[in-house]
Design an enzyme around this catalytic site. Structure first.
Site, PDB file in Angstrom:
ATOM      1  N   SER A   1       6.642  -0.910  10.268  1.00 13.23           N
ATOM      2  CA  SER A   1       5.262  -0.755   9.803  1.00 13.23           C
ATOM      3  C   SER A   1       5.046   0.686   9.369  1.00 13.23           C
ATOM      4  O   SER A   1       5.572   1.616   9.990  1.00 13.23           O
ATOM      5  CB  SER A   1       4.281  -1.094  10.932  1.00 13.23           C
ATOM      6  OG  SER A   1       2.982  -0.600  10.619  1.00 13.23           O
ATOM      7  N   SER A   2       4.250   0.853   8.314  1.00 13.97           N
ATOM      8  CA  SER A   2       3.937   2.217   7.887  1.00 13.97           C
ATOM      9  C   SER A   2       3.262   2.986   9.006  1.00 13.97           C
ATOM     10  O   SER A   2       3.418   4.198   9.123  1.00 13.97           O
ATOM     11  CB  SER A   2       3.015   2.188   6.664  1.00 13.97           C
ATOM     12  OG  SER A   2       3.680   1.574   5.591  1.00 13.97           O
TER      13      SER A   2
ATOM     14  N   HIS B   1       9.442  -3.507   3.463  1.00 18.97           N
ATOM     15  CA  HIS B   1       9.050  -3.714   2.069  1.00 18.97           C
ATOM     16  C   HIS B   1      10.265  -4.049   1.195  1.00 18.97           C
ATOM     17  O   HIS B   1      10.191  -4.877   0.296  1.00 18.97           O
ATOM     18  CB  HIS B   1       8.381  -2.455   1.507  1.00 18.97           C
ATOM     19  CG  HIS B   1       7.099  -2.078   2.177  1.00 18.97           C
ATOM     20  ND1 HIS B   1       6.990  -1.003   3.033  1.00 18.97           N
ATOM     21  CD2 HIS B   1       5.866  -2.630   2.123  1.00 18.97           C
ATOM     22  CE1 HIS B   1       5.743  -0.901   3.457  1.00 18.97           C
ATOM     23  NE2 HIS B   1       5.039  -1.878   2.935  1.00 18.97           N
TER      24      HIS B   1
ATOM     25  N   GLY C   1       4.899 -10.328   3.819  1.00 21.28           N
ATOM     26  CA  GLY C   1       5.621 -10.293   5.078  1.00 21.28           C
ATOM     27  C   GLY C   1       4.909 -11.076   6.173  1.00 21.28           C
ATOM     28  O   GLY C   1       3.683 -11.119   6.232  1.00 21.28           O
TER      29      GLY C   1
ATOM     30  N   MET D   1       0.845  -1.196   0.000  1.00 21.76           N
ATOM     31  CA  MET D   1       0.000   0.000   0.000  1.00 21.76           C
ATOM     32  C   MET D   1       0.883   1.250   0.000  1.00 21.76           C
ATOM     33  O   MET D   1       0.416   2.353   0.333  1.00 21.76           O
ATOM     34  CB  MET D   1      -0.944  -0.018   1.204  1.00 21.76           C
ATOM     35  CG  MET D   1      -1.882  -1.230   1.188  1.00 21.76           C
ATOM     36  SD  MET D   1      -3.451  -0.970   2.054  1.00 21.76           S
ATOM     37  CE  MET D   1      -2.865  -0.583   3.693  1.00 21.76           C
TER      38      MET D   1
END
EC number: 6.3.2.1
Lengths: 277, 277
Positions: A182-183, A33, A144, A26
């Site tokens: 994590s974003s 990533h 992931g 996303m």
């Protein structure tokens, strides 16, 4: 790196490639990533990364609107990581009728763990991933382990619907203090960021106990829950489950996973650790 | 003609073929199926016919157990029709866990028309067709217009989930007296067989009225229903709908379809006619 925004162009590109690995994301990319991308490069001759913030998997009151969109920075990272194609469709390309009428419906597991707090989330994930797999037709897709339940749903969906792709799980990337990348870590303020590794520390504590032979899952879960709650967290769940099925774990189970989701301020963090004993 | 029973062998065969057309069937083949095969041969270099009586799309009390299995006769017909591969998996091959956990869920249309009388039927159809498409990965798949609602569900599913296949509809085959060809015609006794064309005659009568400009759908439906009921049929439904969406048709609609399902003795027959005006 080529940026492709339409299904038609993506398919034309794909038809010329002997082997392709897909990394669905996303966006708002971090080292986690890029570890997926590195694995994808080992798996196939060409690598596609998709960036699509999928409205279907966000519930009402969740952060769909606020989810960070960082296209230029993402492009630079993917270019540097040797990605061949960034697939970057807009909503009209993936949802031309606005409403998605045909959905991949996961079984009861979609209503457990994170699913109990995010109704419709895993249906939205399963549906968009099956669309992306149908569009890109990759030989391999990398996901992931940080999103462990998501990985489980996708693996089982691929088996059950005979989707012709190999799913490759990739270990969770962590900051030096253990916090899973994590974003959503970007939502944390400085104080919260310092507090955040407590989630993983509790998972490690449970892992150590399980490896020592403890099978009193409920007691371990309660202890971790109390530690987090005392530190100001709101715990959605902490659960010991069977690693392969995500079903309730029985005493003596050998392959386990400890999964947790908890909120620190307005930020919801998830994490997990696998245990083999 | 090669008979292939496993997914693995089917995929190995398919990987060597430049273009493939698939005709999914439940066996007990008749001229209607062979028209699908003929169309498939026009569409691609190689033709796969699948035979699989799909338990998922039969409801409780339906004819799953009694559904005619005529493997040897089917093989002879397919061989003569120039089919390259008969894909003939057993239940353990398509449903290795017995239960199918991940399903393709169609929208509300699955509960209308035939769906109102066969709960779960179109979910079962959508799911098994998506599995077969994922296994065979055909360029083209041929479906009969006789199962009009099924064709609609599959076409919309393919669009909505971006399944990389072209769906080719094939006109309904009919006996000399107009009866639509169907495996279930074999359930009819001699008297019922003589009576059976009344269903199509009523559809023709509605079609003629629609083409003449009549838009009083309810009256046309009622008249046909009465004619069939008076002749001893039990009518599930007769409905005029929009041809492209299967939604309720409004007066003045140009592209229509008249769909019907009715039972004659213990045999449930379906049929439809398209109308453009």
């Amino acid at each position: 790196m080529q940026v492709i925004r339409t299904i038609k162009e993506l398919r034309a590109w794909r038809a010329q490639r002997p082997s392709v690995a897909l990394v669905p994301t996303m966006g708002n990319l971090h080292e986690g990533h890029l570890a997926l991308v590195a694995e994808a490069r080992h798996q196939a001759a060409s690598v596609v990364v998709s960036i699509f913030v999928n409205r279907l998997q966000f519930g009402q009151g969740e952060d769909f609107g606020a989810y960070p969109r960082t296209f230029d920075a993402d492009c630079a990272k993917l270019e540097a990581a040797g990605v061949d194609v960034l697939f970057f469709p807009d909503e009209a390309e993936l949802y031309p009728r606005v409403r998605q009428d045909y959905n991949v419906e996961p079984p009861h597991i979609q209503n457990e763990l994170c699913g109990a707090f995010r109704p419709g989330h895993f249906r939205g994930v399963a549906t968009v991933v099956s669309k992306l797999l149908n569009i890109v037709q990759p030989d391999v897709a990398c996901f992931g382990k940080k999103d462990y339940q998501q990985l489980h749903v996708i693996q089982r969906m691929v088996e059950d619907l005979n989707i012709p792709v190999r799913i490759v799980p990739v270990d969770t990337g962590r900051a030096g203090d253990g916090l899973a990348l994590s974003s959503r870590n970007g939502y944390l303020d400085a104080g919260e960021r310092q507090e955040a590794p407590r989630l993983y520390r509790n998972l490690e504590r449970i892992r150590d106990a399980l490896q020592g032979g403890d099978s009193n899952y409920a007691a371990l879960e309660t202890m971790a829950c109390e530690d987090l709650t005392n530190a100001g967290w709101v715990v959605d769940y902490i659960e010991v489950r069977q690693a392969d099925t995500l079903e309730i774990a029985h005493a003596g189970e050998r392959r386990l996973v400890v999964l947790a989701a908890a909120r620190l301020g307005r930020t919801r963090l998830i994490d997990n650790v696998e245990v083999t004993r």
